[in-house]
Design an enzyme around this catalytic site. Structure first.
Site, PDB file in Angstrom:
ATOM      1  N   HIS A 157      45.402  40.170  41.553  1.00 31.08           N
ATOM      2  CA  HIS A 157      46.181  38.951  41.341  1.00 31.08           C
ATOM      3  C   HIS A 157      46.117  38.047  42.580  1.00 31.08           C
ATOM      4  O   HIS A 157      45.832  36.852  42.476  1.00 31.08           O
ATOM      5  CB  HIS A 157      47.634  39.329  41.027  1.00 31.08           C
ATOM      6  CG  HIS A 157      48.559  38.155  40.928  1.00 31.08           C
ATOM      7  ND1 HIS A 157      48.978  37.638  39.720  1.00 31.08           N
ATOM      8  CD2 HIS A 157      49.150  37.386  41.890  1.00 31.08           C
ATOM      9  CE1 HIS A 157      49.782  36.602  39.940  1.00 31.08           C
ATOM     10  NE2 HIS A 157      49.902  36.433  41.251  1.00 31.08           N
ATOM     11  N   GLU A 158      46.380  38.622  43.736  1.00 28.67           N
ATOM     12  CA  GLU A 158      46.423  37.801  44.960  1.00 28.67           C
ATOM     13  C   GLU A 158      45.063  37.176  45.255  1.00 28.67           C
ATOM     14  O   GLU A 158      44.984  36.030  45.705  1.00 28.67           O
ATOM     15  CB  GLU A 158      46.895  38.651  46.155  1.00 28.67           C
ATOM     16  CG  GLU A 158      48.317  39.177  46.029  1.00 28.67           C
ATOM     17  CD  GLU A 158      49.338  38.089  45.715  1.00 28.67           C
ATOM     18  OE1 GLU A 158      49.171  36.942  46.172  1.00 28.67           O
ATOM     19  OE2 GLU A 158      50.297  38.381  44.973  1.00 28.67           O
TER      20      GLU A 158
ATOM     21  N   HIS B 259      44.544  33.920  43.704  1.00 31.62           N
ATOM     22  CA  HIS B 259      45.028  32.777  44.488  1.00 31.62           C
ATOM     23  C   HIS B 259      44.022  32.429  45.580  1.00 31.62           C
ATOM     24  O   HIS B 259      43.756  31.259  45.833  1.00 31.62           O
ATOM     25  CB  HIS B 259      46.370  33.108  45.145  1.00 31.62           C
ATOM     26  CG  HIS B 259      47.514  33.250  44.187  1.00 31.62           C
ATOM     27  ND1 HIS B 259      47.774  32.334  43.205  1.00 31.62           N
ATOM     28  CD2 HIS B 259      48.479  34.216  44.079  1.00 31.62           C
ATOM     29  CE1 HIS B 259      48.862  32.712  42.526  1.00 31.62           C
ATOM     30  NE2 HIS B 259      49.296  33.854  43.037  1.00 31.62           N
TER      31      HIS B 259
ATOM     32  N   HIS C  59      49.444  30.304  39.259  1.00 29.47           N
ATOM     33  CA  HIS C  59      50.054  31.183  38.267  1.00 29.47           C
ATOM     34  C   HIS C  59      49.846  30.648  36.857  1.00 29.47           C
ATOM     35  O   HIS C  59      49.873  29.442  36.617  1.00 29.47           O
ATOM     36  CB  HIS C  59      51.546  31.340  38.541  1.00 29.47           C
ATOM     37  CG  HIS C  59      51.811  32.280  39.667  1.00 29.47           C
ATOM     38  ND1 HIS C  59      52.914  32.203  40.473  1.00 29.47           N
ATOM     39  CD2 HIS C  59      51.086  33.331  40.121  1.00 29.47           C
ATOM     40  CE1 HIS C  59      52.879  33.162  41.372  1.00 29.47           C
ATOM     41  NE2 HIS C  59      51.770  33.864  41.184  1.00 29.47           N
TER      42      HIS C  59
END
Lengths: 444, 87
Positions: free
Chosen positions: A122-123, A126, A132
């Site tokens: 997930h990170e 970014h 998101h």
């Protein structure tokens, strides 16, 4: 999917784990899990990732706890587990994991622990430019969900990464390399890793046309130099193109820049002739051994306040008011405070703010005392960072924060800097060129 | 020995909504009072983002959502998401 607005302008990215000490987990397994997390994104795009042992890698991975210098403190076990910065220079792309979480590596499961792999995927989304998503089964959904390590990238995320970096055009995807604890070596995917001869931290600003949301602030990776290191030789006139400033303030509608014993005066027609001038020529009876001022601001009653070390002075025009200097403690500041970094009247609410180190205070002008509930952490001034050199409100009504040779314009309503990348003080305020500057001691 | 889980630092609703972009952070510093509608609107946006029933109220599902472990990056970076649109 939701694109943040920035992307890397190259697809062969490098990454590096910069945390040496990880008490609870095997360092090798951590690297293995991070590597697998990167491969999830490279599997479906033109991106490739190569681990290097270098501070100059594109994406640096840290395990941090509590306040760790970026204005986004971690909260201990639970709640917020990690954060990452969108693509960009400096801190851009970096991922921070809360060291105090119970991280599970190598597909271990536990009721209380959190899969590092799951959070890392997930990170790193970014780090690559994805914001998101509100799609509940997407990887970029803000609330982490369990998933198998052999999962397939959800469509929402797959399309997002492919819009940014294109579809992988060859069937070169092999098995995900697995950490071997016997050798501590993580194999590299030879089919997808390009030859890279020089590892440089890349500039990665490529604008994108889809809905643009501002990125999280990016500040310099290096720790702020100690004040003594920033100071120039005070007996020589500093070069305004090539220096930091101790204080900046609007006084009588003109902008004064302070450095060492000198000040420059900037009016509507530009820099005044005859500057820099010695501060003591404009404001009388400052201490003769003064090497610099820490902060200056014009109070709402027109008085001018100078902060120098542990004392502050109040002037009516050029002359000091009797009864000053007074110690900082007279304002209700703590005894251990040895200086303030900046003082401003914030245009957003016309309150007076004092900044020092990582904290700030709000001053009640009537009582000349700091208000209750202060100090607070400076992280709310998002993007300005800690240990600033100066701050002031300019004629455009905006607040400006100065640090080293750069500055940020601050958006008071959104409470964050307008642009994560700082701008050069010399270029913007003094029309210096990027290469020139030395020897121009305000003679223009 | 396992540490007990800390109380979330965003244990108040306003703090959580500001932290993750649903309310403007300047309110935290200025102490501006926000009207009820602003808070309900922010909760509605959070509930929409979190795919839970959109009630605009601090109900059980919202409390549950706010307790869930999550990423620290804000969900909404601009206040435009809460702006009224012209018909």
């Amino acid at each position: 999917y939701n694109l943040q607005g920035q992307k890397w302008n190259h697809v062969n990215l490098t990454w590096s784990l910069r945390t040496r000490r990880l008490d609870k987990v095997d360092h090798g397994w951590v690297r293995s899990d991070l590597n697998r997390a990167f491969q999830v994104w490279s599997k479906h795009s033109k991106l490739t990732f190569r681990e290097v042992n270098s501070e100059s890698a594109d994406i640096l991975v840290f395990f941090e706890k509590g306040y760790h210098g970026d204005g986004y403190p971690f909260d201990g076990p639970g709640q917020v587990l990690a954060h990452a910065f969108f693509p960009g220079t400096g801190r851009g792309g970096d991922a921070h994991f809360d060291e105090e979480e119970e991280w599970l590596v190598a597909d271990k499961t536990s009721k209380d622990g959190t899969s590092l792999f799951r959070v890392a995927v997930h990170e790193f989304g970014h780090s690559l430019g994805l914001s998101h998503s509100s799609v509940p089964n997407a990887l970029m959904f803000p609330w982490y969900q369990d998933m198998q390590s052999d999962f397939e990238l959800p469509n929402d995320d797959r399309i997002g990464i492919q819009v940014l970096y294109g579809v992988k055009d060859e069937k070169s995807w092999g098995n995900i390399p697995v950490y071997n604890p016997q050798t501590s070596i993580i194999p590299v995917l030879s089919t997808t890793v390009p030859t890279i001869t020089a590892v440089t931290r890349s500039t990665a600003i490529t604008s994108y046309t889809t809905p643009v949301t501002p990125s999280k602030p990016t500040t310099s990776r290096t720790m702020p130099p100690r004040r003594a290191e920033v100071a120039v030789v005070v007996d020589e006139k500093p070069d305004f193109c090539n220096t930091s400033f101790d204080a900046v303030s609007i006084i009588r509608k003109e902008t004064f820049f302070f450095k060492g014993k000198y000040t420059w005066r900037l009016g509507p027609k530009g820099l005044y002739a005859g500057y820099p001038a010695q501060i003591s020529r404009l404001w009388y009876n400052l201490p003769s051994n003064m090497t610099q001022v820490d902060a200056v601001y014009e109070r709402q009653d027109g008085k001018i306040v100078f902060f120098i070390g542990r004392k502050y002075y109040v002037f009516d025009g050029n002359n000091p008011l009797p009864g000053y200097p007074k110690p900082l403690t007279a304002l209700g500041l703590p005894d251990e405070l040895d200086h303030v970094d900046a003082a401003i009247v914030w245009g957003h609410n016309s309150k007076t703010y004092i900044f020092s180190g990582t904290m700030y205070w709000r001053c009640d002008d009537e009582t000349e005392q700091m208000e209750l509930d202060y100090p607070r952490d400076m992280s709310i001034w998002r993007g300005a960072g800690y240990n600033i050199d100066a701050a002031f409100q300019w004629h455009d009504g905006a607040t400006y924060f100065f640090k080293n040779r750069d500055f940020w314009k601050f958006n008071d309503l959104r409470m964050r800097v307008e642009q994560e990348e700082p701008r050069s003080i010399g270029e913007f305020w003094f029309n210096c060129t990027a290469t020139g500057g030395s020897g121009r001691n305000g003679d223009r | 020995r396992r540490r007990t889980r800390s109380t979330p630092i965003f244990d108040d609703v306003h703090g959580y909504l500001m932290k993750f972009g649903y309310l403007p952070e300047s309110d935290l510093e200025t102490g501006n009072l926000m009207d009820g509608n602003q808070l309900h609107e922010a909760l509605r946006t959070l509930q929409t983002f979190g795919n839970i029933p959109v009630t605009g109220k601090m109900d059980a599902a919202t409390k549950q959502l706010m307790k869930k472990p999550r990423c620290g990056v804000p969900d909404i970076s601009q206040p435009t998401g809460q702006r009224r649109t012209k018909r």
